[in-house]
Enzyme design. Structure first.
Site, short mmCIF file in Angstrom:
data_model
loop_
_atom_site.label_atom_id
_atom_site.label_comp_id
_atom_site.label_asym_id
_atom_site.label_seq_id
_atom_site.Cartn_x
_atom_site.Cartn_y
_atom_site.Cartn_z
N ARG A 248 0.82 -1.22 0.00
CA ARG A 248 0.00 0.00 0.00
C ARG A 248 0.85 1.27 0.00
NH1 ARG A 248 -3.42 3.03 4.04
NH2 ARG A 248 -5.40 3.58 3.03
N ILE B 289 -7.35 7.65 -0.63
CA ILE B 289 -7.19 6.20 -0.74
C ILE B 289 -8.02 5.64 0.41
CG2 ILE B 289 -4.95 6.33 0.47
CD1 ILE B 289 -4.10 3.76 -0.95
N SER B 290 -8.97 4.77 0.11
CA SER B 290 -9.91 4.27 1.11
C SER B 290 -9.17 3.60 2.27
CB SER B 290 -10.87 3.26 0.49
OG SER B 290 -11.58 3.82 -0.58
N GLN B 291 -9.85 3.55 3.42
CA GLN B 291 -9.32 2.84 4.59
C GLN B 291 -9.12 1.36 4.24
OE1 GLN B 291 -11.98 3.22 7.93
NE2 GLN B 291 -10.87 1.69 9.13
N PRO B 292 -8.01 0.75 4.65
CA PRO B 292 -7.77 -0.67 4.34
C PRO B 292 -8.95 -1.57 4.71
CG PRO B 292 -5.78 0.29 5.21
CD PRO B 292 -6.83 1.36 5.32
#
Ligand code: SAH
Length: 213
Positions: free
Chosen positions: A35, A61-64
């Protein structure tokens, strides 16, 4: 990849498991995909925390956990043809590709599209990137086994359901300020079933494209 980032990555995977991510294919993809390559280098140290991060072009960038959760809901099988709306950093697309999907992804912001297309060519050349308005899907490659929307949609676009195979799944966050995670199962040519999976917050799904001028 240095030991510190490697350790942070393994820790993130245990956090995802503790939050209910059990699909081995998802967890393995989080091990395979780095990431930190999807954020600006000064943010590398933050890349394996379970938080959304700002990326270039005023996007996120979206949360994992969100990426893992949507990926798990999609029940990816090797060889699935998947359409993603909202390429953003490219991380979600890379996760799906690492899970064995053939990914078609579309982004409405031209500057971001160009940057991410270049990055994905270096990291994972199997992903097909497109510039355009995701409300229209990508009809020329339809139908898809799975569709994932990674921006907050005002409603469920019929054009996207039309591009789904029968028995196909679509995972889409729907709502204005906060979104409900909805999974659609297309049960026949004219029918679909809806399930709900809790509240999330996404950047909005916007109409039309934003070009560089
Ligand atoms: N999947 C991304 C999440 C990025 S945030 C990731 O892994 O990083 C959502 C993205 O959706 C933003 O880049 C935004 O520009 C894009 N977006 C919003 N509306 C869109 C639309 N109608 N068509 C395509 N992309 C859209």
């Amino acid at each position: 990849m240095n030991y510190k980032l490697q350790g942070a990555k393994q820790h993130l995977i245990t956090i995802l498991q503790s939050k209910g991510i059990a699909d081995k294919n998802v967890l393995e993809a989080f091990d395979k995909v780095n990431r930190h390559l999807f954020v600006e280098s000064f943010m590398e140290d933050q890349a394996y925390k379970d938080i959304a991060l700002k990326i270039k072009h005023d996007q996120t960038i979206s949360q994992p956990f969100t990426v893992a959760f949507q990926s798990q809901l999609l029940q990816i099988q090797k060889g699935d043809k998947v359409l993603e709306i909202g390429t953003g950093s490219g991380f979600q697309a890379a996760i799906l590709s690492a899970m064995g999907a053939k990914v078609y992804t579309i982004e409405r912001q031209e500057g971001l599209f160009r940057d991410t297309q270049k990055l994905l060519e270096e990291i994972d050349h199997k992903i097909f990137t497109f510039f355009g308005d995701g409300f229209n899907g990508i009809p020329q490659y339809a139908p898809y086994d799975k569709i994932i929307v990674t921006c907050g949609a005002p409603n469920i676009p019929l054009s996207l359901i039309n591009q789904l195979k029968i028995n196909g799944l679509m995972v889409i966050p729907v709502g204005e300020d906060t979104q409900k995670m909805i999974r659609i199962t297309k049960t026949s040519e004219n029918d679909f079933m809806e399930e709900e999976f809790g509240n999330f917050i996404f950047v909005p799904m916007l109409k039309n494209t934003k070009t560089i001028n």
